[in-house]
Design a protein around this motif. Structure first.
Motif, mmCIF file in Angstrom:
data_model
loop_
_atom_site.group_PDB
_atom_site.id
_atom_site.type_symbol
_atom_site.label_atom_id
_atom_site.label_comp_id
_atom_site.label_asym_id
_atom_site.label_seq_id
_atom_site.Cartn_x
_atom_site.Cartn_y
_atom_site.Cartn_z
ATOM 1 N N GLY A 3 0.816 -1.212 0.000
ATOM 2 C CA GLY A 3 0.000 0.000 0.000
ATOM 3 C C GLY A 3 0.845 1.256 0.000
ATOM 4 O O GLY A 3 0.512 2.248 -0.659
ATOM 5 N N VAL A 4 1.945 1.235 0.751
ATOM 6 C CA VAL A 4 2.854 2.376 0.781
ATOM 7 C C VAL A 4 3.431 2.643 -0.606
ATOM 8 O O VAL A 4 3.466 3.783 -1.080
ATOM 9 N N VAL A 5 3.885 1.596 -1.270
ATOM 10 C CA VAL A 5 4.458 1.762 -2.611
ATOM 11 C C VAL A 5 3.414 2.325 -3.564
ATOM 12 O O VAL A 5 3.708 3.219 -4.376
ATOM 13 N N TYR A 6 2.185 1.828 -3.487
ATOM 14 C CA TYR A 6 1.131 2.332 -4.363
ATOM 15 C C TYR A 6 0.900 3.826 -4.142
ATOM 16 O O TYR A 6 0.844 4.605 -5.107
ATOM 17 N N LEU A 7 0.783 4.250 -2.886
ATOM 18 C CA LEU A 7 0.520 5.664 -2.609
ATOM 19 C C LEU A 7 1.729 6.539 -2.902
ATOM 20 O O LEU A 7 1.583 7.738 -3.151
ATOM 21 N N ALA A 8 2.922 5.965 -2.872
ATOM 22 C CA ALA A 8 4.132 6.717 -3.204
ATOM 23 C C ALA A 8 4.318 6.856 -4.711
ATOM 24 O O ALA A 8 4.998 7.781 -5.170
ATOM 25 N N SER A 9 3.713 5.958 -5.457
ATOM 26 C CA SER A 9 3.922 5.931 -6.904
ATOM 27 C C SER A 9 2.937 6.845 -7.620
ATOM 28 O O SER A 9 1.930 7.295 -7.056
ATOM 29 N N ASP A 10 3.203 7.069 -8.895
ATOM 30 C CA ASP A 10 2.300 7.870 -9.727
ATOM 31 C C ASP A 10 1.022 7.113 -10.075
ATOM 32 O O ASP A 10 0.094 7.693 -10.645
ATOM 33 N N GLU A 11 0.960 5.832 -9.730
ATOM 34 C CA GLU A 11 -0.264 5.057 -9.948
ATOM 35 C C GLU A 11 -1.434 5.632 -9.150
ATOM 36 O O GLU A 11 -2.596 5.466 -9.533
ATOM 37 N N SER A 12 -1.124 6.312 -8.051
ATOM 38 C CA SER A 12 -2.169 6.873 -7.176
ATOM 39 C C SER A 12 -2.303 8.378 -7.364
ATOM 40 O O SER A 12 -2.732 9.085 -6.449
ATOM 41 N N LYS A 13 -1.976 8.883 -8.546
ATOM 42 C CA LYS A 13 -1.929 10.327 -8.774
ATOM 43 C C LYS A 13 -3.283 11.020 -8.610
ATOM 44 O O LYS A 13 -3.334 12.241 -8.463
ATOM 45 N N PHE A 14 -4.387 10.244 -8.630
ATOM 46 C CA PHE A 14 -5.716 10.834 -8.474
ATOM 47 C C PHE A 14 -6.285 10.567 -7.077
ATOM 48 O O PHE A 14 -7.480 10.690 -6.846
ATOM 49 N N MET A 15 -5.415 10.229 -6.126
ATOM 50 C CA MET A 15 -5.849 9.958 -4.749
ATOM 51 C C MET A 15 -5.266 10.996 -3.801
ATOM 52 O O MET A 15 -4.047 11.189 -3.763
ATOM 53 N N THR A 16 -6.117 11.625 -3.044
ATOM 54 C CA THR A 16 -5.653 12.470 -1.939
ATOM 55 C C THR A 16 -6.754 12.549 -0.895
ATOM 56 O O THR A 16 -7.947 12.499 -1.223
ATOM 57 N N GLY A 17 -6.351 12.603 0.366
ATOM 58 C CA GLY A 17 -7.301 12.637 1.470
ATOM 59 C C GLY A 17 -7.973 11.303 1.719
ATOM 60 O O GLY A 17 -8.924 11.220 2.507
ATOM 61 N N ALA A 18 -7.485 10.247 1.094
ATOM 62 C CA ALA A 18 -8.108 8.929 1.217
ATOM 63 C C ALA A 18 -7.520 8.160 2.399
ATOM 64 O O ALA A 18 -6.382 8.389 2.807
ATOM 65 N N GLY A 19 -8.301 7.226 2.901
ATOM 66 C CA GLY A 19 -7.832 6.308 3.932
ATOM 67 C C GLY A 19 -7.814 4.904 3.365
ATOM 68 O O GLY A 19 -8.872 4.315 3.118
ATOM 69 N N LEU A 20 -6.635 4.374 3.117
ATOM 70 C CA LEU A 20 -6.490 3.042 2.530
ATOM 71 C C LEU A 20 -6.532 2.008 3.653
ATOM 72 O O LEU A 20 -5.605 1.912 4.448
ATOM 73 N N VAL A 21 -7.607 1.247 3.721
ATOM 74 C CA VAL A 21 -7.802 0.252 4.789
ATOM 75 C C VAL A 21 -7.268 -1.094 4.327
ATOM 76 O O VAL A 21 -7.728 -1.646 3.324
ATOM 77 N N ILE A 22 -6.302 -1.632 5.062
ATOM 78 C CA ILE A 22 -5.708 -2.937 4.755
ATOM 79 C C ILE A 22 -5.786 -3.750 6.044
ATOM 80 O O ILE A 22 -4.877 -3.743 6.870
ATOM 81 N N ASP A 23 -6.915 -4.438 6.224
ATOM 82 C CA ASP A 23 -7.186 -4.985 7.566
ATOM 83 C C ASP A 23 -7.798 -6.378 7.583
ATOM 84 O O ASP A 23 -8.347 -6.795 8.603
ATOM 85 N N GLY A 24 -7.713 -7.106 6.457
ATOM 86 C CA GLY A 24 -8.260 -8.448 6.456
ATOM 87 C C GLY A 24 -9.748 -8.508 6.719
ATOM 88 O O GLY A 24 -10.276 -9.562 7.122
ATOM 89 N N GLY A 25 -10.429 -7.402 6.518
ATOM 90 C CA GLY A 25 -11.864 -7.349 6.727
ATOM 91 C C GLY A 25 -12.304 -6.976 8.125
ATOM 92 O O GLY A 25 -13.502 -6.967 8.432
ATOM 93 N N TYR A 26 -11.365 -6.605 8.987
ATOM 94 C CA TYR A 26 -11.675 -6.333 10.400
ATOM 95 C C TYR A 26 -12.809 -5.321 10.550
ATOM 96 O O TYR A 26 -13.747 -5.516 11.338
ATOM 97 N N THR A 27 -12.751 -4.213 9.808
ATOM 98 C CA THR A 27 -13.697 -3.117 10.047
ATOM 99 C C THR A 27 -14.997 -3.230 9.257
ATOM 100 O O THR A 27 -15.854 -2.349 9.363
ATOM 101 N N ILE A 28 -15.177 -4.314 8.484
ATOM 102 C CA ILE A 28 -16.439 -4.455 7.760
ATOM 103 C C ILE A 28 -17.464 -5.251 8.567
ATOM 104 O O ILE A 28 -18.614 -5.405 8.130
ATOM 105 N N GLN A 29 -17.091 -5.737 9.733
ATOM 106 C CA GLN A 29 -17.983 -6.571 10.531
ATOM 107 C C GLN A 29 -19.041 -5.723 11.233
ATOM 108 O O GLN A 29 -18.776 -4.637 11.682
#
Length: 258
Positions: A232-258
């Motif tokens: 996730g860090v590499v994605y947000l550091a790269s130009d692949e995420s050039k249209f993302m700002t102010g976002a919260g990238l959740v990487i949690d194995g589904g913890y917070t969808i319960q």
């Protein structure tokens, strides 16, 4: 390969855990990495391991709660690499305590690292990035699922990480409205098997039993690995995420969808 080729990246708390994994993956993807931490032996070893495989890395001793040390880190980064493209505000501490037993000293110490460290890093990264011609860059703040939901006995930690989440959104909006071309996003890991999580479980009983219980909290059936966050860090550091700002990238194995 080369998803962040030639980008200059500072990663705080890079000696162990998520910070180390992120620094390693950024380097493998072509970044020039400045690793900072207060664990000098582990930090130097991490930087050396990057250099041994042909990458460019510099380790600096750095207490993120100290503004003069942030100024020194920025100066040394510019002196070595000439610019700053990405800041990963990863350094953090986690200690559990029932709210009626919490001390002001402990509360303030945790905030000074987890929240004030992010504030100081963001402040000085923006100053550095806006001075470029043209200005621009990316700031990645490590929050947590604890910045989105309540967790018993982790009141101070939840508060600090919730602060990181909202501060990220505020700064992202400021940078966008000011035309600075600086993107600011947060990452929200679930439980990840790191020394910090292992130490937390050790303080509360048997580590293997604790890991089993933590595994069961995630719908995918297990806790994460440091590389899960590093991707996730590499994605947000790269130009692949050039249209993302102010976002919260959740990487949690589904913890917070319960």
């Amino acid at each position: 390969m080369n998803r962040v080729a030639d980008k200059v990246v500072i990663v705080t708390g890079a000696a162990l855990g998520l910070g180390r994994a992120s620094a390693m993956m950024l380097a493998r993807e072509g970044a020039k990495v400045v690793l900072t931490d207060i664990r000098d032996a582990e930090g130097e070893a991490a930087a050396l391991s990057i250099r041994e495989v042909g990458g460019e890395a510099l380790y600096l001793h750095h207490d993120v709660s100290s503004e003069p040390q942030w100024q020194q880190v920025m100066a040394e980064t510019l002196g070595r690499f000439g610019r700053l493209d990405v800041l990963v505000n990863n350094a953090g501490v986690a200690d559990g305590c029932p709210p009626e037993e919490e001390t002001l000293e402990h509360w303030r110490r945790l905030m000074s690292v987890n929240l004030e460290g992010v504030f100081l890093g963001t402040k000085h990264a923006i100053r550095t990035m806006k001075a470029r011609t043209p200005p621009g860059g990316a700031i990645i703040n490590l929050s947590s699922i604890a910045g989105m939901i309540g967790i018993p006995d982790l009141g101070a930690y939840c508060t600090s990480k919730g602060g990181v989440r909202l501060y990220t959104k505020s700064v992202a909006l400021y940078c966008a409205k000011a035309g600075l071309n600086i993107r600011v996003n947060s990452i929200h890991p679930g439980y990840i098997w790191t020394p910090m999580v292992e130490n937390y479980l050790a303080q509360h009983g048997d580590v293997e039993e604790g890991r089993g219980a933590a595994d069961a909290l995630h719908p995918l059936g297990h806790i994460g690995e440091p590389d899960d966050i590093a991707y996730g860090v590499v994605y947000l550091a790269s130009d692949e995420s050039k249209f993302m700002t102010g976002a919260g990238l959740v990487i949690d194995g589904g913890y917070t969808i319960q």
